[in-house]
Motif scaffolding. Structure first.
Motif, PDB file in Angstrom:
ATOM      1  N   PHE A 132     -36.996   0.595  21.685  1.00 44.70           N
ATOM      2  CA  PHE A 132     -37.450   1.201  22.940  1.00 44.70           C
ATOM      3  C   PHE A 132     -36.268   1.894  23.617  1.00 44.70           C
ATOM      4  CE2 PHE A 132     -36.653  -3.358  23.421  1.00 44.70           C
ATOM      5  CZ  PHE A 132     -35.599  -3.361  24.325  1.00 44.70           C
ATOM      6  N   GLY A 133     -36.589   2.942  24.399  1.00 46.26           N
ATOM      7  CA  GLY A 133     -35.577   3.682  25.131  1.00 46.26           C
ATOM      8  C   GLY A 133     -35.517   3.269  26.586  1.00 46.26           C
ATOM      9  N   PHE A 134     -34.482   3.699  27.267  1.00 44.63           N
ATOM     10  CA  PHE A 134     -34.241   3.281  28.652  1.00 44.63           C
ATOM     11  C   PHE A 134     -35.373   3.675  29.591  1.00 44.63           C
ATOM     12  CE2 PHE A 134     -32.504   3.958  32.913  1.00 44.63           C
ATOM     13  CZ  PHE A 134     -31.903   2.740  33.146  1.00 44.63           C
ATOM     14  N   THR A 135     -35.972   4.817  29.363  1.00 48.52           N
ATOM     15  CA  THR A 135     -36.983   5.341  30.289  1.00 48.52           C
ATOM     16  C   THR A 135     -38.414   5.019  29.871  1.00 48.52           C
ATOM     17  OG1 THR A 135     -36.980   7.457  29.103  1.00 48.52           O
ATOM     18  CG2 THR A 135     -35.469   7.244  30.958  1.00 48.52           C
ATOM     19  N   GLU A 136     -38.598   4.080  28.955  1.00 48.04           N
ATOM     20  CA  GLU A 136     -39.931   3.808  28.421  1.00 48.04           C
ATOM     21  C   GLU A 136     -40.653   2.663  29.120  1.00 48.04           C
ATOM     22  OE1 GLU A 136     -39.802   3.398  24.190  1.00 48.04           O
ATOM     23  OE2 GLU A 136     -38.659   5.258  23.903  1.00 48.04           O
ATOM     24  N   GLY A 137     -40.303   2.397  30.365  1.00 47.73           N
ATOM     25  CA  GLY A 137     -41.019   1.365  31.103  1.00 47.73           C
ATOM     26  C   GLY A 137     -40.096   0.419  31.839  1.00 47.73           C
ATOM     27  N   ILE A 138     -40.700  -0.560  32.507  1.00 50.21           N
ATOM     28  CA  ILE A 138     -39.925  -1.482  33.337  1.00 50.21           C
ATOM     29  C   ILE A 138     -39.118  -2.461  32.503  1.00 50.21           C
ATOM     30  CG2 ILE A 138     -41.842  -3.128  33.560  1.00 50.21           C
ATOM     31  CD1 ILE A 138     -39.180  -2.214  36.226  1.00 50.21           C
ATOM     32  N   TYR A 139     -39.668  -2.894  31.353  1.00 54.05           N
ATOM     33  CA  TYR A 139     -38.900  -3.821  30.506  1.00 54.05           C
ATOM     34  C   TYR A 139     -37.608  -3.166  29.994  1.00 54.05           C
ATOM     35  CZ  TYR A 139     -37.624  -7.043  26.767  1.00 54.05           C
ATOM     36  OH  TYR A 139     -36.925  -7.905  25.947  1.00 54.05           O
ATOM     37  N   PRO A 140     -37.683  -1.976  29.380  1.00 49.24           N
ATOM     38  CA  PRO A 140     -36.434  -1.335  28.932  1.00 49.24           C
ATOM     39  C   PRO A 140     -35.448  -1.095  30.080  1.00 49.24           C
ATOM     40  CG  PRO A 140     -38.315  -0.279  27.916  1.00 49.24           C
ATOM     41  CD  PRO A 140     -38.862  -1.191  28.965  1.00 49.24           C
ATOM     42  N   SER A 141     -35.972  -0.688  31.260  1.00 45.31           N
ATOM     43  CA  SER A 141     -35.078  -0.389  32.382  1.00 45.31           C
ATOM     44  C   SER A 141     -34.312  -1.625  32.823  1.00 45.31           C
ATOM     45  CB  SER A 141     -35.882   0.180  33.548  1.00 45.31           C
ATOM     46  OG  SER A 141     -36.480   1.403  33.202  1.00 45.31           O
ATOM     47  N   THR A 142     -35.040  -2.730  33.043  1.00 47.82           N
ATOM     48  CA  THR A 142     -34.356  -3.953  33.488  1.00 47.82           C
ATOM     49  C   THR A 142     -33.468  -4.519  32.389  1.00 47.82           C
ATOM     50  OG1 THR A 142     -36.359  -5.196  32.871  1.00 47.82           O
ATOM     51  CG2 THR A 142     -36.111  -4.583  35.191  1.00 47.82           C
ATOM     52  N   PHE A 143     -33.908  -4.414  31.151  1.00 50.36           N
ATOM     53  CA  PHE A 143     -33.112  -4.930  30.027  1.00 50.36           C
ATOM     54  C   PHE A 143     -31.789  -4.179  29.904  1.00 50.36           C
ATOM     55  CE2 PHE A 143     -31.711  -4.525  25.641  1.00 50.36           C
ATOM     56  CZ  PHE A 143     -31.614  -5.842  25.246  1.00 50.36           C
ATOM     57  N   TYR A 144     -31.862  -2.850  29.879  1.00 43.77           N
ATOM     58  CA  TYR A 144     -30.646  -2.066  29.680  1.00 43.77           C
ATOM     59  C   TYR A 144     -29.715  -2.127  30.896  1.00 43.77           C
ATOM     60  CZ  TYR A 144     -32.178   0.043  25.285  1.00 43.77           C
ATOM     61  OH  TYR A 144     -32.545   0.242  23.983  1.00 43.77           O
ATOM     62  N   MET A 145     -30.275  -2.201  32.096  1.00 46.02           N
ATOM     63  CA  MET A 145     -29.409  -2.293  33.273  1.00 46.02           C
ATOM     64  C   MET A 145     -28.618  -3.602  33.242  1.00 46.02           C
ATOM     65  SD  MET A 145     -29.508   0.408  35.133  1.00 46.02           S
ATOM     66  CE  MET A 145     -28.953  -0.056  36.764  1.00 46.02           C
ATOM     67  N   ALA A 146     -29.295  -4.722  32.951  1.00 48.85           N
ATOM     68  CA  ALA A 146     -28.619  -6.018  32.948  1.00 48.85           C
ATOM     69  C   ALA A 146     -27.613  -6.127  31.803  1.00 48.85           C
ATOM     70  CB  ALA A 146     -29.646  -7.145  32.862  1.00 48.85           C
ATOM     71  N   THR A 147     -28.054  -5.850  30.580  1.00 49.13           N
ATOM     72  CA  THR A 147     -27.163  -5.997  29.426  1.00 49.13           C
ATOM     73  C   THR A 147     -26.120  -4.882  29.369  1.00 49.13           C
ATOM     74  OG1 THR A 147     -28.695  -4.794  27.985  1.00 49.13           O
ATOM     75  CG2 THR A 147     -28.939  -7.182  28.111  1.00 49.13           C
ATOM     76  N   GLY A 148     -26.503  -3.668  29.801  1.00 52.19           N
ATOM     77  CA  GLY A 148     -25.561  -2.551  29.770  1.00 52.19           C
ATOM     78  C   GLY A 148     -24.426  -2.733  30.748  1.00 52.19           C
ATOM     79  N   PHE A 149     -24.745  -3.185  31.973  1.00 50.83           N
ATOM     80  CA  PHE A 149     -23.671  -3.417  32.943  1.00 50.83           C
ATOM     81  C   PHE A 149     -22.800  -4.593  32.511  1.00 50.83           C
ATOM     82  CE2 PHE A 149     -25.653  -0.652  36.180  1.00 50.83           C
ATOM     83  CZ  PHE A 149     -24.501  -0.050  36.647  1.00 50.83           C
ATOM     84  N   HIS A 150     -23.389  -5.581  31.857  1.00 48.97           N
ATOM     85  CA  HIS A 150     -22.559  -6.655  31.326  1.00 48.97           C
ATOM     86  C   HIS A 150     -21.626  -6.107  30.246  1.00 48.97           C
ATOM     87  CE1 HIS A 150     -21.529  -9.856  28.447  1.00 48.97           C
ATOM     88  NE2 HIS A 150     -21.360 -10.571  29.547  1.00 48.97           N
ATOM     89  N   GLY A 151     -22.146  -5.239  29.381  1.00 49.84           N
ATOM     90  CA  GLY A 151     -21.297  -4.630  28.366  1.00 49.84           C
ATOM     91  C   GLY A 151     -20.148  -3.845  28.983  1.00 49.84           C
TER      92      GLY A 151
END
Length: 261
Positions: free
Chosen positions: A186-205
């Motif tokens: 899934f991509g970042f803009t494909e819904g609420i799950y990708p958005s929250t997932f990538y924001m949390a894990t991406g900022f941790h990265g």
């Protein structure tokens, strides 16, 4: 004698780096948002912002190291202040991640689509790369503690080895997370799950990358003989930050990767 300092505090000289750093942070944040929304000038702006942030970190840390190591401004009283400052900074980072966890739990426990993850989203297997990254970060927490223990005992060789292994583990974590993202269904803009997932894990990265740079600076300082068992707050701050990154990842693994999937 008229200009002799009669107090233990450090009156910091005027510095351009707070202003430059604020501007660099704004350019980086704006470039990141524009890049995520697919704007054509988002990527160049993100790269410029990142380079400006790295430049600010380099020159600002250089000035702080000079003040502490060569000018003798970091008296015991000043060190107490820097410790409190680092504690407050980490506390602010905790609240930063609380916001992302709040968003994730709000959508996971009360899904607007009636099911979580939303239909059509294939989450990551938590016991594949995420578990490997968890083991890597847990091991890095032990190696940085080993390095700290060696420093307290005046063992420079084991300090450098422990720090070096921690840095390699941090780089390995970042590489594996990049591999994981490249295989995402899934991509970042494909819904609420990708958005929250990538924001949390991406900022941790991103925090892992910053922490790794912090440890690299400490490795070169340790090699140059800057740290002693009595005075080594630069290393201590890096170790605190790294342990914070470890703990946040444990929450991400359990809540986002495992429970959230």
């Amino acid at each position: 004698m008229a200009h002799e300092q009669k107090h233990p505090y450090h009156l910091v000289e005027p510095s351009p780096w707070p202003f430059v750093g604020a501007g660099a942070g704004f350019v980086l944040a704006a470039g990141t948002v524009l890049f995520m929304h697919g704007k054509p000038f988002g990527a160049p702006m993100l790269i410029v912002g990142l380079l400006l942030v790295l430049m600010t970190m380099f020159f600002w840390w250089r000035d702080v190291i000079r003040e502490a190591q060569y000018q003798g401004h970091h008296t015991p009283v000043v060190q107490i202040g820097t410790r409190y400052g680092m504690m407050l900074f980490i506390a602010s980072e905790v609240m930063f991640f609380v916001a992302f966890f709040w968003a994730f739990f709000d959508m996971a426990m009360y899904p607007r689509t009636g099911v979580w993850p939303p239909e059509g989203i294939e989450p990551f297997d938590p016991f594949d790369l995420p578990l490997m990254n968890t083991l890597i970060l847990l091991l890095s927490g032990t190696t940085v503690t080993w390095a700290h223990a060696a420093l307290l005992q005046g063992d420079r060789r084991n300090l450098l080895i422990g720090l070096g292994i921690t840095i390699l583990l941090g780089l390995s974590f970042t590489a594996l997370q990049a591999v994981e993202y490249s295989h995402a269904a899934f991509g970042f803009t494909e819904g609420i799950y990708p958005s929250t997932f990538y924001m949390a894990t991406g900022f941790h990265g991103f925090h892992v990358i910053v922490g790794t740079i912090f440890l690299i600076v400490c490795w070169f300082r340790a090699y140059a003989g800057h740290f002693t068992p009595e005075q080594h707050f630069g290393f201590e701050a890096a170790a605190w930050y790294w342990h914070f990154v470890d703990v946040v990842w444990l929450f991400l693994f359990v809540c986002v990767y495992w429970w959230g999937s």
